[in-house]
Write a protein that holds these residues in place. Sequence first.
Motif, PDB file in Angstrom:
ATOM      1  N   ALA A   4      30.090  54.107  46.185  1.00  0.00           N
ATOM      2  CA  ALA A   4      29.995  53.092  45.125  1.00  0.00           C
ATOM      3  C   ALA A   4      31.150  52.119  45.249  1.00  0.00           C
ATOM      4  O   ALA A   4      30.987  50.916  45.116  1.00  0.00           O
ATOM      5  CB  ALA A   4      29.992  53.761  43.761  1.00  0.00           C
ATOM      6  N   SER A   5      32.362  52.679  45.539  1.00  0.00           N
ATOM      7  CA  SER A   5      33.538  51.829  45.673  1.00  0.00           C
ATOM      8  C   SER A   5      33.368  50.852  46.815  1.00  0.00           C
ATOM      9  O   SER A   5      33.681  49.676  46.683  1.00  0.00           O
ATOM     10  CB  SER A   5      34.782  52.668  45.953  1.00  0.00           C
ATOM     11  N   LEU A   8      31.011  48.107  45.921  1.00  0.00           N
ATOM     12  CA  LEU A   8      31.624  47.136  45.007  1.00  0.00           C
ATOM     13  C   LEU A   8      32.517  46.195  45.790  1.00  0.00           C
ATOM     14  O   LEU A   8      32.551  44.999  45.527  1.00  0.00           O
ATOM     15  CB  LEU A   8      32.421  47.863  43.923  1.00  0.00           C
ATOM     16  N   LEU A   9      33.249  46.758  46.768  1.00  0.00           N
ATOM     17  CA  LEU A   9      34.126  45.927  47.580  1.00  0.00           C
ATOM     18  C   LEU A   9      33.306  44.913  48.360  1.00  0.00           C
ATOM     19  O   LEU A   9      33.676  43.758  48.491  1.00  0.00           O
ATOM     20  CB  LEU A   9      34.933  46.792  48.562  1.00  0.00           C
ATOM     21  N   ALA A  12      32.307  42.203  46.180  1.00  0.00           N
ATOM     22  CA  ALA A  12      33.448  41.329  45.952  1.00  0.00           C
ATOM     23  C   ALA A  12      33.597  40.373  47.128  1.00  0.00           C
ATOM     24  O   ALA A  12      33.970  39.223  46.960  1.00  0.00           O
ATOM     25  CB  ALA A  12      34.714  42.151  45.768  1.00  0.00           C
ATOM     26  N   LYS A  54      39.656  37.320  51.766  1.00  0.00           N
ATOM     27  CA  LYS A  54      39.103  38.574  52.313  1.00  0.00           C
ATOM     28  C   LYS A  54      38.663  39.466  51.166  1.00  0.00           C
ATOM     29  O   LYS A  54      39.444  39.745  50.260  1.00  0.00           O
ATOM     30  CB  LYS A  54      40.164  39.288  53.160  1.00  0.00           C
TER      31      LYS A  54
ATOM     32  N   SER B 103      41.126  46.350  42.777  1.00  0.00           N
ATOM     33  CA  SER B 103      39.800  45.741  42.714  1.00  0.00           C
ATOM     34  C   SER B 103      38.710  46.808  42.525  1.00  0.00           C
ATOM     35  O   SER B 103      37.758  46.628  41.756  1.00  0.00           O
ATOM     36  CB  SER B 103      39.565  44.959  44.010  1.00  0.00           C
ATOM     37  N   CYS B 104      38.890  47.919  43.184  1.00  0.00           N
ATOM     38  CA  CYS B 104      37.974  49.056  43.057  1.00  0.00           C
ATOM     39  C   CYS B 104      37.983  49.616  41.638  1.00  0.00           C
ATOM     40  O   CYS B 104      36.938  49.859  41.040  1.00  0.00           O
ATOM     41  CB  CYS B 104      38.465  50.141  44.020  1.00  0.00           C
ATOM     42  N   GLY B 107      36.149  47.416  39.315  1.00  0.00           N
ATOM     43  CA  GLY B 107      34.703  47.509  39.446  1.00  0.00           C
ATOM     44  C   GLY B 107      34.127  48.776  38.846  1.00  0.00           C
ATOM     45  O   GLY B 107      33.012  48.792  38.339  1.00  0.00           O
ATOM     46  N   LEU B 108      34.909  49.847  38.883  1.00  0.00           N
ATOM     47  CA  LEU B 108      34.424  51.136  38.386  1.00  0.00           C
ATOM     48  C   LEU B 108      34.648  51.323  36.894  1.00  0.00           C
ATOM     49  O   LEU B 108      34.090  52.231  36.286  1.00  0.00           O
ATOM     50  CB  LEU B 108      35.112  52.275  39.150  1.00  0.00           C
TER      51      LEU B 108
END
Lengths: 88, 249
Positions: A4-5, A8-9, A12, A54, B103-104, B107-108
């Motif tokens: 999931a992480s 999400l990255l 992004a 990035k 950032s992670c 998002g979580l």
Amino acid sequence: MVRASLMLLKDAGRGFCKSLSQILVCPLSKQPLRYSEETNSLISDAIGVSFPIKDGIPCLVPMDGKIIEADDMPKADDAADLSSKNNQ
Amino acid sequence: MALCIPLPSCRFRHRPVRSSLERQELFGRIAPVYDNLNDLLSLGQHRIWKRMTVSWTGAKVGDCALDLCCGSGDLAFLLSEKVGSNGKVTGLDFSKEQLSIASCRQGLAPNACYNNIEWVEGDALQLPFSDGYFDAITMGYGLRNVVDKERAMQEMFRVLKPGSRVSVLDFNKSTQPFTNLIQEWMIDNVVVPVATGYGLAKEYEYLKSSIKEFLTGKELERLALQVGFSNARHYEISGGLMGNLVATR
């Protein structure tokens, strides 16, 4: 959780928040930056340097900057301006 | 052509961590366990200290706030709650690894108001923000780690709106010998052994020398006034082990 992480990255990475470019300036010249969708970077026209983005995060440590060669400039007028600045 | 300044080959073995690049690499290495270690080593107290740091800024709903040396984002998330969805928080750090984690976490998190945070990779000594932009600035455990503290304070001053405050949390370099003794003992007998368990002994040994090279509370107040802040006060917290500088532009 790790997958999931990573997803999400990845999300992004697809989109840099363009409103952020309105508050950011070049760390060296303190002049405004221009977002280039084509190269996904922030351009400091004042000093002819581009800073990468990035994973949606702008990289504005001075050493991250890359000097834009004259032929990389998108418009002929801009390239001529840069060239004349370099010759002064 | 990359805008690169060639650096001498520095290997972090038994020498003090001096250059900005070495410190950047250090924080990159500790990034994966940084949050867990903070909790463990402070017995969760760092969360209280950070809430105090944010309160001291006077940040309120709708404000634009900046968290410098944001690391994995603790202070940025607290600022986000303070300024609300109409406000904006920018978290800046020179470590890509720490920003990835921040950032992670963003998002979580279940809380939708964390959407008001943007992350920027940048240098605290050369901030990519225009003059007088921010209503509040925080810096947690960052000032001690920058190679030029005066320059960092100058940049904070520059990007702060007149009348606004900066709140800088860090270890306290105490003038009381007993406090110093306790602090050193805790680093030698608690922090480093625990960090060793995570394979980060050398990284946390850096803590002791960085505190020795840091400024006392009075020196921090003087520095803030020197760079132009109209008011500066250093508060000792947690029995003098930690300190928080509050300065008003």
